[in-house]
Design an enzyme around this catalytic site. Structure first.
Site, mmCIF file in Angstrom:
data_model
loop_
_atom_site.group_PDB
_atom_site.id
_atom_site.type_symbol
_atom_site.label_atom_id
_atom_site.label_comp_id
_atom_site.label_asym_id
_atom_site.label_seq_id
_atom_site.Cartn_x
_atom_site.Cartn_y
_atom_site.Cartn_z
ATOM 1 N N CYS A 1 0.272 -0.064 10.253
ATOM 2 C CA CYS A 1 -0.240 -1.056 9.298
ATOM 3 C C CYS A 1 0.834 -1.920 8.651
ATOM 4 O O CYS A 1 1.750 -1.413 8.005
ATOM 5 C CB CYS A 1 -1.049 -0.358 8.219
ATOM 6 S SG CYS A 1 -1.874 -1.560 7.135
ATOM 7 N N ARG B 1 -18.227 -2.118 17.784
ATOM 8 C CA ARG B 1 -17.568 -3.405 17.493
ATOM 9 C C ARG B 1 -16.262 -3.533 18.253
ATOM 10 O O ARG B 1 -15.382 -2.676 18.126
ATOM 11 C CB ARG B 1 -17.318 -3.529 15.984
ATOM 12 C CG ARG B 1 -18.599 -3.385 15.171
ATOM 13 C CD ARG B 1 -18.389 -3.658 13.699
ATOM 14 N NE ARG B 1 -19.560 -3.239 12.933
ATOM 15 C CZ ARG B 1 -20.615 -4.006 12.642
ATOM 16 N NH1 ARG B 1 -20.642 -5.261 13.037
ATOM 17 N NH2 ARG B 1 -21.638 -3.529 11.949
ATOM 18 N N CYS C 1 -19.763 -5.189 3.558
ATOM 19 C CA CYS C 1 -19.008 -3.976 3.875
ATOM 20 C C CYS C 1 -17.717 -4.013 3.074
ATOM 21 O O CYS C 1 -17.175 -5.086 2.810
ATOM 22 C CB CYS C 1 -18.698 -3.975 5.375
ATOM 23 S SG CYS C 1 -17.682 -2.591 5.899
ATOM 24 N N CYS D 1 -16.891 -8.418 5.322
ATOM 25 C CA CYS D 1 -16.197 -7.159 5.054
ATOM 26 C C CYS D 1 -14.923 -7.423 4.247
ATOM 27 O O CYS D 1 -14.079 -8.215 4.648
ATOM 28 C CB CYS D 1 -15.837 -6.486 6.383
ATOM 29 S SG CYS D 1 -14.925 -4.959 6.158
ATOM 30 N N CYS E 1 0.833 -1.213 0.000
ATOM 31 C CA CYS E 1 0.000 0.000 0.000
ATOM 32 C C CYS E 1 0.863 1.257 0.000
ATOM 33 O O CYS E 1 1.838 1.351 0.753
ATOM 34 C CB CYS E 1 -0.914 -0.001 1.225
ATOM 35 S SG CYS E 1 -2.038 1.406 1.254
ATOM 36 N N CYS F 1 0.588 4.603 6.969
ATOM 37 C CA CYS F 1 -0.056 4.421 8.282
ATOM 38 C C CYS F 1 0.890 3.624 9.200
ATOM 39 O O CYS F 1 1.229 2.473 8.896
ATOM 40 C CB CYS F 1 -1.376 3.687 8.116
ATOM 41 S SG CYS F 1 -2.398 4.373 6.787
ATOM 42 N N CYS G 1 -19.275 2.965 8.527
ATOM 43 C CA CYS G 1 -18.569 2.225 9.576
ATOM 44 C C CYS G 1 -17.280 2.997 9.823
ATOM 45 O O CYS G 1 -16.428 3.086 8.928
ATOM 46 C CB CYS G 1 -18.272 0.804 9.112
ATOM 47 S SG CYS G 1 -17.232 -0.127 10.268
#
Ligand code: SAM
Ligand code: DTB
Ligand code: SF4
Length: 336
Positions: free
Chosen positions: A79, A280, A148, A116, A72, A76, A208
């Site tokens: 991550c 959640r 999702c 998801c 990616c 972040c 979400c």
């Protein structure tokens, strides 16, 4: 009871109309006061709110699948899928539709009612890959599951196309408060995130949106996250509270673990300031005791991720979670 914070409650739990509990103007001071209540008061108030809107015995099971993994372009700090860090995650191109639909069918057979799909993209790009994701959404909807996606930034047009395909929800986390955000991610702004959330809302897809605890943030950053979330109108239908999964090779790989009581406080506070939302208990459960998770359900969490993997990191498996719920007398939410 004189002098107890319970008497001076700032949660209007006794007002006649439940709608009085839905507010979009919580101040940081109010949220912090709730967050810091003595645990019995905090949990009692969270339960009062929770029971107005939710069945306290039901927990929604959701299954995650990483449909495009690693490499990616975002940085972040938490991550393992960021191309900036050496985390040992194997990159994987976008999966085939059949494989993904089969995984969704299995998830349904194992009791999940929501599926998801996550992609390690900075943003969605028009073209055959997006068309494939739309087809996945259509086919998974036909299985009777909520669907999702979390695919990075979206334009309004793309959000509308996902809506047309039948998407139930779009996950796009704010992760932390606005002041701390730039310490965690430099390749996009808080405003970028809010913009995508607006597109999702405008397209008629449910939102979400939540955050991560344990990234070195201060209490004020967690409070600020809850303030921003609770000022969204309507509130996000779904609020994932993740504990950082510390992955070796990422800049946050050696952060200290989050104190379990802080997770409970965050969930209870989210429950009180966003009464109708599904809160959640998301990443981080492999390191949580049964007792911690029990307190999280008392605090108002009513969903967990089910299955052995989150996106790239481990999650307690299905048999473990069946035992967990059975022990606590909870039952998975059935298909709607
Ligand atoms: N690339 C898309 C994005 O960032 O919106 C979608 C996938 S991304 C992995 C989805 C969310 O997973 C992130 O927003 C973050 O909140 C959460 N996440 C990622 N790594 C995590 C970790 N190590 N621990 C806890 N949550 C994590
Ligand atoms: C969310 O808030 N948590 C999930 C889901 N939304 C996409 C992702 C957690 C990812 C944990 C790290 C990993 O497995 O890669
Ligand atoms: Fe990429 Fe999403 Fe991971 Fe950030 S959280 S590096 S955007 S996959």
């Amino acid at each position: 009871m004189v002098g107890s914070p319970w008497n001076n409650s700032i949660v209007p739990h006794l007002k006649p109309s439940p709608e009085d509990l839905i507010r979009h103007d919580w101040s940081d001071e109010e949220i912090e006061a709730i967050h810091n209540l003595p645990i019995p008061d905090l949990l009692f108030q969270a339960q009062l709110v929770h029971r107005r809107y939710h069945d306290p015995q039901k927990v929604q099971l959701c299954t995650l699948l990483s449909i495009k993994t690693g490499g990616c372009p975002e940085d972040c700090a938490y991550c393992p899928q960021s191309a900036y860090y050496e985390s040992g995650v194997n990159s994987q191109a976008l999966l085939d539709t059949e494989e993904v639909v089969e995984a969704a069918r299995q998830a349904r057979d194992n009791g999940s009612t929501r599926f998801c799909m996550g992609a390690a993209w900075r943003e969605v790009r028009q073209g055959p890959e997006f068309e494939r994701v739309l087809e996945m959404v259509r086919q998974i909807r036909e299985l009777g599951l909520e669907v999702c996606c979390t695919l990075g930034m979206l334009t309004l047009d793309q959000a509308k196309r996902l809506a047309e395909a039948g998407l139930t929800a779009y996950n796009h986390n704010l992760d932390t408060g606005p002041d701390y955000y730039s310490r965690i991610i430099s390749t996009r702004t808080y405003q970028d995130r809010l913009q995508t959330l607006e597109h999702v809302r405008e397209a008629g897809v449910t939102v979400c949106c939540g955050g991560i605890l344990g990234m070195g943030e201060r209490l004020q950053d967690r409070i600020a996250l809850l303030r921003v979330l609770s000022h969204l109108n309507p509130h996000p239908e779904s609020v994932p509270i993740n504990s950082l999964v510390r992955v070796e090779g990422t800049p946050l790989g050696h952060e200290p673990p989050v104190d379990p009581i802080e997770i409970v406080r965050m969930i209870a506070t989210a429950r009180i300031v966003m009464p109708k939302s599904r809160v959640r208990l998301s990443a981080g459960r492999t390191e949580m005791s049964v007792e911690t998770q029990a307190l999280c359900f008392v605090a108002g969490a009513n969903s967990i991720f089910s299955g052995e993997k989150l996106l790239t990191t481990p999650n307690p498996g299905i048999s473990h979670d069946r035992d967990l719920l059975a022990k606590l007398g909870l039952t998975p939410l059935e298909r709607l």
